[in-house]
Design a protein around this motif. Sequence first.
Motif, PDB file in Angstrom:
ATOM      1  N   ASP A  39      -5.538   6.112   1.420  1.00  0.00           N
ATOM      2  CA  ASP A  39      -4.785   5.393   0.380  1.00  0.00           C
ATOM      3  C   ASP A  39      -3.596   6.185  -0.120  1.00  0.00           C
ATOM      4  O   ASP A  39      -2.621   5.606  -0.606  1.00  0.00           O
ATOM      5  N   LEU A  40      -3.659   7.515  -0.034  1.00  0.00           N
ATOM      6  CA  LEU A  40      -2.531   8.347  -0.462  1.00  0.00           C
ATOM      7  C   LEU A  40      -1.537   8.564   0.667  1.00  0.00           C
ATOM      8  O   LEU A  40      -0.519   9.223   0.469  1.00  0.00           O
ATOM      9  N   GLY A  41      -1.807   8.039   1.843  1.00  0.00           N
ATOM     10  CA  GLY A  41      -0.885   8.176   2.960  1.00  0.00           C
ATOM     11  C   GLY A  41      -0.928   9.541   3.619  1.00  0.00           C
ATOM     12  O   GLY A  41       0.064   9.972   4.190  1.00  0.00           O
ATOM     13  N   LEU A  42      -2.079  10.221   3.526  1.00  0.00           N
ATOM     14  CA  LEU A  42      -2.213  11.547   4.118  1.00  0.00           C
ATOM     15  C   LEU A  42      -3.031  11.462   5.407  1.00  0.00           C
ATOM     16  O   LEU A  42      -3.988  10.702   5.503  1.00  0.00           O
TER      17      LEU A  42
ATOM     18  N   ALA B 230       0.836  -1.205   0.000  1.00  0.00           N
ATOM     19  CA  ALA B 230       0.000   0.000   0.000  1.00  0.00           C
ATOM     20  C   ALA B 230       0.864   1.247   0.000  1.00  0.00           C
ATOM     21  O   ALA B 230       0.575   2.214  -0.696  1.00  0.00           O
ATOM     22  N   ALA B 231       1.948   1.237   0.800  1.00  0.00           N
ATOM     23  CA  ALA B 231       2.841   2.410   0.820  1.00  0.00           C
ATOM     24  C   ALA B 231       3.506   2.606  -0.520  1.00  0.00           C
ATOM     25  O   ALA B 231       3.676   3.728  -0.990  1.00  0.00           O
ATOM     26  N   TRP B 232       3.877   1.465  -1.181  1.00  0.00           N
ATOM     27  CA  TRP B 232       4.510   1.576  -2.510  1.00  0.00           C
ATOM     28  C   TRP B 232       3.533   2.136  -3.527  1.00  0.00           C
ATOM     29  O   TRP B 232       3.877   2.975  -4.349  1.00  0.00           O
ATOM     30  N   GLU B 233       2.291   1.691  -3.459  1.00  0.00           N
ATOM     31  CA  GLU B 233       1.276   2.201  -4.394  1.00  0.00           C
ATOM     32  C   GLU B 233       1.053   3.688  -4.174  1.00  0.00           C
ATOM     33  O   GLU B 233       0.948   4.464  -5.112  1.00  0.00           O
ATOM     34  N   ALA B 234       1.005   4.117  -2.874  1.00  0.00           N
ATOM     35  CA  ALA B 234       0.827   5.550  -2.600  1.00  0.00           C
ATOM     36  C   ALA B 234       2.029   6.342  -3.049  1.00  0.00           C
ATOM     37  O   ALA B 234       1.911   7.453  -3.528  1.00  0.00           O
ATOM     38  N   GLY B 235       3.229   5.784  -2.911  1.00  0.00           N
ATOM     39  CA  GLY B 235       4.431   6.487  -3.344  1.00  0.00           C
ATOM     40  C   GLY B 235       4.477   6.687  -4.827  1.00  0.00           C
ATOM     41  O   GLY B 235       5.084   7.623  -5.326  1.00  0.00           O
ATOM     42  N   ARG B 236       3.844   5.768  -5.569  1.00  0.00           N
ATOM     43  CA  ARG B 236       3.836   5.956  -7.017  1.00  0.00           C
ATOM     44  C   ARG B 236       2.950   7.121  -7.420  1.00  0.00           C
ATOM     45  O   ARG B 236       3.030   7.604  -8.523  1.00  0.00           O
ATOM     46  N   GLY B 237       2.101   7.602  -6.519  1.00  0.00           N
ATOM     47  CA  GLY B 237       1.293   8.769  -6.824  1.00  0.00           C
ATOM     48  C   GLY B 237       0.104   8.477  -7.713  1.00  0.00           C
ATOM     49  O   GLY B 237      -0.385   9.362  -8.387  1.00  0.00           O
TER      50      GLY B 237
ATOM     51  N   ASP C 217      -0.183  21.107  -0.749  1.00  0.00           N
ATOM     52  CA  ASP C 217       0.963  22.010  -0.623  1.00  0.00           C
ATOM     53  C   ASP C 217       1.684  21.761   0.683  1.00  0.00           C
ATOM     54  O   ASP C 217       1.241  21.012   1.552  1.00  0.00           O
ATOM     55  N   ARG C 218       2.822  22.426   0.782  1.00  0.00           N
ATOM     56  CA  ARG C 218       3.619  22.474   2.037  1.00  0.00           C
ATOM     57  C   ARG C 218       4.013  21.102   2.551  1.00  0.00           C
ATOM     58  O   ARG C 218       3.571  20.710   3.622  1.00  0.00           O
ATOM     59  N   PRO C 219       4.816  20.299   1.906  1.00  0.00           N
ATOM     60  CA  PRO C 219       5.387  20.581   0.590  1.00  0.00           C
ATOM     61  C   PRO C 219       4.428  20.198  -0.531  1.00  0.00           C
ATOM     62  O   PRO C 219       3.448  19.490  -0.304  1.00  0.00           O
ATOM     63  N   LEU C 220       4.742  20.637  -1.723  1.00  0.00           N
ATOM     64  CA  LEU C 220       3.880  20.387  -2.869  1.00  0.00           C
ATOM     65  C   LEU C 220       3.987  18.921  -3.301  1.00  0.00           C
ATOM     66  O   LEU C 220       5.079  18.404  -3.518  1.00  0.00           O
ATOM     67  N   GLN C 221       2.811  18.239  -3.382  1.00  0.00           N
ATOM     68  CA  GLN C 221       2.745  16.865  -3.844  1.00  0.00           C
ATOM     69  C   GLN C 221       1.569  16.742  -4.814  1.00  0.00           C
ATOM     70  O   GLN C 221       0.557  17.418  -4.656  1.00  0.00           O
ATOM     71  N   VAL C 222       1.757  15.868  -5.787  1.00  0.00           N
ATOM     72  CA  VAL C 222       0.726  15.662  -6.792  1.00  0.00           C
ATOM     73  C   VAL C 222       0.451  14.161  -6.885  1.00  0.00           C
ATOM     74  O   VAL C 222       1.389  13.358  -6.989  1.00  0.00           O
ATOM     75  N   PHE C 223      -0.832  13.783  -6.848  1.00  0.00           N
ATOM     76  CA  PHE C 223      -1.232  12.397  -6.975  1.00  0.00           C
ATOM     77  C   PHE C 223      -2.248  12.312  -8.107  1.00  0.00           C
ATOM     78  O   PHE C 223      -3.022  13.247  -8.331  1.00  0.00           O
ATOM     79  N   HIS C 224      -2.231  11.190  -8.794  1.00  0.00           N
ATOM     80  CA  HIS C 224      -3.145  10.976  -9.913  1.00  0.00           C
ATOM     81  C   HIS C 224      -4.071   9.797  -9.568  1.00  0.00           C
ATOM     82  O   HIS C 224      -3.605   8.725  -9.149  1.00  0.00           O
ATOM     83  N   VAL C 225      -5.357  10.022  -9.738  1.00  0.00           N
ATOM     84  CA  VAL C 225      -6.365   9.031  -9.371  1.00  0.00           C
ATOM     85  C   VAL C 225      -7.259   8.799 -10.589  1.00  0.00           C
ATOM     86  O   VAL C 225      -7.746   9.767 -11.200  1.00  0.00           O
ATOM     87  N   ASP C 226      -7.408   7.529 -10.956  1.00  0.00           N
ATOM     88  CA  ASP C 226      -8.313   7.150 -12.047  1.00  0.00           C
ATOM     89  C   ASP C 226      -9.514   6.426 -11.444  1.00  0.00           C
ATOM     90  O   ASP C 226      -9.358   5.431 -10.720  1.00  0.00           O
ATOM     91  N   VAL C 227     -10.717   6.909 -11.726  1.00  0.00           N
ATOM     92  CA  VAL C 227     -11.954   6.287 -11.247  1.00  0.00           C
ATOM     93  C   VAL C 227     -12.660   5.705 -12.468  1.00  0.00           C
ATOM     94  O   VAL C 227     -13.129   6.440 -13.338  1.00  0.00           O
TER      95      VAL C 227
ATOM     96  N   LEU D  19      -5.277  17.687   5.892  1.00  0.00           N
ATOM     97  CA  LEU D  19      -5.898  17.948   4.590  1.00  0.00           C
ATOM     98  C   LEU D  19      -6.175  19.422   4.395  1.00  0.00           C
ATOM     99  O   LEU D  19      -5.885  19.992   3.345  1.00  0.00           O
ATOM    100  N   VAL D  20      -6.766  20.072   5.383  1.00  0.00           N
ATOM    101  CA  VAL D  20      -7.100  21.500   5.245  1.00  0.00           C
ATOM    102  C   VAL D  20      -5.853  22.368   5.340  1.00  0.00           C
ATOM    103  O   VAL D  20      -5.652  23.235   4.496  1.00  0.00           O
TER     104      VAL D  20
END
Length: 814
Positions: A51-54, A22-29, A111-121, A59-60
């Motif tokens: 699932d994204l490890g947040l 699960a951590a590896w999947e979240a790390g892949r973004g 943000d803080r730090p900036l991270q981007v994740f991609h999710v396909d539904v 979040l806010v």
Amino acid sequence: MVFRSGYDPGGRHLLLFVIILAAWEAGRGQLHYSVPEEAKHGTFVGRIAQDLGLELAELVPRLFRVVRKFRGDLLEVNLQNGILFVNSRIDREELCGRSAECSIHLEVIVDRPLQVFHVDVEVKDINDNPPLFPATQKNLIIAESRPIDSRFPLEGASDADIGENALLSYRLSPNEYFSLDVPTSNQQVKPLGLVLRKPLDREETPELHLLLTATDGGKPELTGTVQLLVTVLDVNDNAPVFDRTLYTVKLPENVSVGTLVINPNASDLDEGLNGDIIYSFSSDVSPDIKSKFHMDPVSGAITVIGHMDFEESRAHKIPVEAVDKGFPPLAGHCTVLVEVMDVNDNAPQLTLTSLSLPISEDAQPGTVITLISVFDQDFGVNGQVTCSLTPHVPFKLVSTFKNYYSLVLDSALDRESVSAYELVVTARDGGSPSLWATASVSVEVADVNDNAPTFAQPEYTVFVKENNPPGCHIFTVSAKDADAQENALVSYSLVERRVGDRALSSYVSVHAESGKVYALQPLDHEELELLQFQVSARDAGVPPLSSNVTLQVFVLDENDNAPALLAPRVGGTGGAVSELVPRSVGTGHVVAKVRAVDADSGYNAWLSYELQPAASSARIPFRVGLYTGEISTTRVLDEADSPRHRLLVLVKDHGEPALTATATVLVSLVESSQAPKASSRALAGAVGPEAALVDVNVYLIIAICAVSSLLVLTLLLYTALRCSAPPIEGAGPAGKPTLVCSSAVGSWSYSQQRRQRACSGEEAPKTDLMAFSPSLPPDLGSVDVGEQQGLNVAHGLKVSPFKFRTYKFYLWKL
């Protein structure tokens, strides 16, 4: 880690593997979810934050947000529990049409730090669309002469669903004349049709009413029906027949209007009107086909009349029929399949998100500046996009996922060299010729306090006349800072030190903002010749940076001390000196000597002696040396000379204006019988304590002659070296020696009682040897403090306490 007894190690390993996976999947973004279409509002899709490890609490604060394309209200994230849920109705057919794959792509940014994740539904299809026929009723006109096994094409039903839900089966209502011919999966091009199994007899059965039913493969099944009205006609035995049942044509999507697509050919074995053929599209052809193609009814030529777009539809199936003019008319059918070929007619599209500007000049390489996404509607190579960046900039593009890039810092920045960058991102597809699009990004570099204030010179030499008014401005220091705003705001202060037994701040001060240096009290050349100190320039950055500059302030002498007479050897009334001179002395005999010193220096301390004329008219047989002060006889004394002479000696310096002092010498002429007494007295005076005083003026003249010779030799050697050596960096114009302003006064005399002290160190008192050219006009000796900046032409030359001066205003350090 401690496990209780009975704990399953295998289960522990399995749990650890799941956590790592699960951590590896979240790390892949990238995450994948699925949801059925038509799901109700609030339907659970996935625990996206978990699932994204947040953490839910971040979040806010980290500005968790979801960026969507196209329809942005279909899915939503609850920031309280981190759950992705259905927000509004999802219609797969509206969203993706008949595409086999249908998914909603979400871009999650924190943000803080900036991270981007991609999710396909993935939107899963449900059987919510029944099969539909083009019309509710289909009219067929069939001649009774048509042979058995004649085939009559029918337009099949269409289902907006996909997969099993769109897999259709057909059944025909029971009858004795027709059976249904359903093509197999590998014969999709062949249309659905009715096959005549029994000859028709118009007189027996003029019309047949059949019901065609289409059933999809969904659960539960959905059906659609069409009424088939078969009208039996008589006579015309032969229907037109095409040479092929399927025509395939490939056209580029940018084909021009009027282009010939194909000319299908049909023939009829009949003669006359029964053999004349009229071509047309089938009656149930779609309006889209009619808007793009035209068929000539006589020749059968099909031409392009509308715009074709590969991105809109990749193929067009055109049902064509040929009808003869017999009575009843007979028709033949074929299909024209037009495949649209992709052309590179869509330029890439660039989208910039999450700009992190401005960027600090001390940012580390790898810092993300902005996120860039690209999209091209074309297919295959025409839709493959590569991005590039303006060359020779300290930035680079990093591919993160498919057509997503990050603009990151590649090397160190320096705001003082470049304060802003205008970057151009170019996206180019792989078509031929290729198309491209550009996007401009303005990157401003924020300043960091990395430059200390700097002075134009490390040291300045300043000349100030003594007895200056308190608070007068003597110099201005100025430092420049290459930084910006507060980091370049410079303030000035003294570097405190002790000058003798007093603080430096009791002599001078510096204005914190302007850098102007003021003398707080009158300066005395006789007390302080050189005041050396440092001024510090400090910027307002955090932390602040500073630098120092050295100021050498030379106090120029003014004629403010009158000559002072040395104590007489023999005391007399009123400060007069009494001398006994025998009448037998010859011409040039020294009878007395007037001694005086001047606390000033240079011209102001150069003393001369004059004998004031006596009140009586009698000629005085004495004279005084102009520079020695020695009183000597001018002739042989005789009996006619007065026995007592009162001599008034005027001692005058060469200052402007000159200051004077007077000495009175009483000379008594005695007979030879009194000579021993006078001689012994004179001898006593010669061997007394004052005989130890050296005639400084004589020695001074000798020293000046020696030093002048040394100066001439030095100047000749310097001239020879300057002619043969290349120019020295920092020298004055045309290789001239650097000059330092000097006092307008000076003398050949030596001041014995003057104490000379220098603020630059604990040096022992030294003497000043000075040479002047009296030919210069005296008004040049007046040096205004306000003109000090213009007089400081001595760039870098230091004046030591032992100085040799030539001319009235200039000095070289030997």
